[in-house]
Design a protein around this motif. Structure first.
Motif, PDB file in Angstrom:
ATOM      1  N   ALA A  81      -4.340   4.054   9.304  1.00  0.00           N
ATOM      2  CA  ALA A  81      -2.980   3.565   9.508  1.00  0.00           C
ATOM      3  C   ALA A  81      -1.974   4.461   8.788  1.00  0.00           C
ATOM      4  CB  ALA A  81      -2.870   2.127   9.000  1.00  0.00           C
ATOM      5  N   LEU A  82      -2.325   4.913   7.588  1.00  0.00           N
ATOM      6  CA  LEU A  82      -1.429   5.810   6.842  1.00  0.00           C
ATOM      7  C   LEU A  82      -1.311   7.154   7.549  1.00  0.00           C
ATOM      8  CD1 LEU A  82       0.333   6.484   4.423  1.00  0.00           C
ATOM      9  CD2 LEU A  82      -1.755   7.000   3.136  1.00  0.00           C
ATOM     10  N   ALA A  83      -2.424   7.681   8.059  1.00  0.00           N
ATOM     11  CA  ALA A  83      -2.409   8.970   8.737  1.00  0.00           C
ATOM     12  C   ALA A  83      -1.553   8.917   9.997  1.00  0.00           C
ATOM     13  CB  ALA A  83      -3.821   9.409   9.073  1.00  0.00           C
ATOM     14  N   ALA A  84      -1.533   7.752  10.636  1.00  0.00           N
ATOM     15  CA  ALA A  84      -0.777   7.611  11.897  1.00  0.00           C
ATOM     16  C   ALA A  84       0.668   7.195  11.671  1.00  0.00           C
ATOM     17  CB  ALA A  84      -1.468   6.588  12.799  1.00  0.00           C
ATOM     18  N   HIS A  85       1.055   6.910  10.436  1.00  0.00           N
ATOM     19  CA  HIS A  85       2.402   6.389  10.182  1.00  0.00           C
ATOM     20  C   HIS A  85       3.452   7.432  10.496  1.00  0.00           C
ATOM     21  CE1 HIS A  85       5.942   5.454   7.606  1.00  0.00           C
ATOM     22  NE2 HIS A  85       5.723   4.274   8.087  1.00  0.00           N
TER      23      HIS A  85
END
Length: 294
Positions: free
Chosen positions: A287-291
């Motif tokens: 989720a952080l990588a895609a934020h």
């Protein structure tokens, strides 16, 4: 043979310091905690507690048994993890506010596909409190942050896994003519309260630019920082995760060196191989990588 529930009470007393705090944390009455500790003392055959004013404290042998209690609880947790592969999984997490808003919702969507039977419970807490409660077994995983040059203390028996990094930028009102930090020496600032690691870090950035920030506003909620900036009353240094809901009302400027804060997941070493906890940690990292701040 020692009763594991009583050993946990001793472990909690070692961590929290008072019977009242142990009772509040575990939803017991203080008298119940005292009675169970007295029974543990009888089972041990040695004095585990001694008076300390109106309170009690652990004796040397009490501290020794508390250390054994911590290891016993770790073994219990590891055994339960191995035996629960066929049981419905449940993971309790504590997260900082920006992670609660920006990371948990997309992570839940990923987990619905990857581990449909998982029950995830979340509480929003400051990292300092959450990391302590992780050690006390109130949570299985904590999401916290670390700013450049400020390493968080991690207790023995706690593993830390980097989830990713979050850029930190200057936030100024829309249409502001400031190009960088050096142009903001005469502005009103909003920062976190005194004592916070990010407050110390932000002040050092200003001092490196040759000025002491005029801190007129203090708040722990970074959304309130953003709103003060958007209303034209202050400037701030804010991480990108704050802008999950949009940043159309402020302008962002780069800071010297393009600093980032590290976002990490902390778990107990005894649960490092738990499949459900691993799935939650991986979903948060994805989720952080895609934020993408809007």
């Amino acid at each position: 043979m020692f009763e594991l529930r009583r050993l946990r009470l001793l472990h909690e007393l070692h961590l929290r310091g008072t019977i009242a705090d142990v009772a509040a944390a575990l939803s017991f009455s203080p008298s119940t905690v005292s009675q169970q500790l007295a029974q543990l003392e009888r089972e041990a055959g040695v004095a585990l507690l001694e008076p300390d004013g109106r309170r009690v404290r652990l004796t040397a042998r009490g501290r020794l048994l508390a250390a054994h209690a911590a290891r016993a609880l770790e073994l219990d947790e590891a055994a339960r993890a191995e035996l629960s592969e066929e049981a419905p999984a449940q993971v309790r997490i504590a997260v900082m506010p920006t992670a609660a808003e920006a990371l948990v919702p997309p992570a839940l969507s990923l987990l619905a596909e990857r581990m449909p039977g998982l029950r995830l419970e979340m509480v929003e807490l400051p990292p300092e409190i959450a990391l302590f409660e992780l050690q006390a077994r109130a949570f299985d995983l904590v999401v916290a942050e670390q700013y450049p040059g400020h390493t968080r203390e991690i207790a023995e028996g706690i593993d830390r896994t980097l989830l990713g990094v979050d850029p930190i930028r200057l936030a100024v009102p829309r249409g502001d003519a400031a190009h960088g930090l050096e142009d903001l020496r005469d502005r009103a600032w909003v920062l976190e309260p005194q004592g916070a690691a990010v407050r110390r870090w932000a002040v050092q950035q200003c001092r490196a630019a040759g000025f002491e920030p005029d801190v007129r506003f203090e708040a722990t909620d970074l959304v309130s920082h953003a709103r003060l900036v958007a209303a034209g009353h202050a400037v701030a240094m804010l991480p990108d995760l704050v802008w999950t809901g949009g940043r159309t009302t402020v302008s962002l400027r780069e800071l010297p060196g393009s600093p980032v804060r590290e976002i990490f997941a902390a778990t107990r070493a005894s649960s490092r191989d738990d499949a459900a906890i691993t799935a939650v940690r991986d979903a948060l990292a994805d989720a952080l990588a895609a934020h993408e701040p809007r």
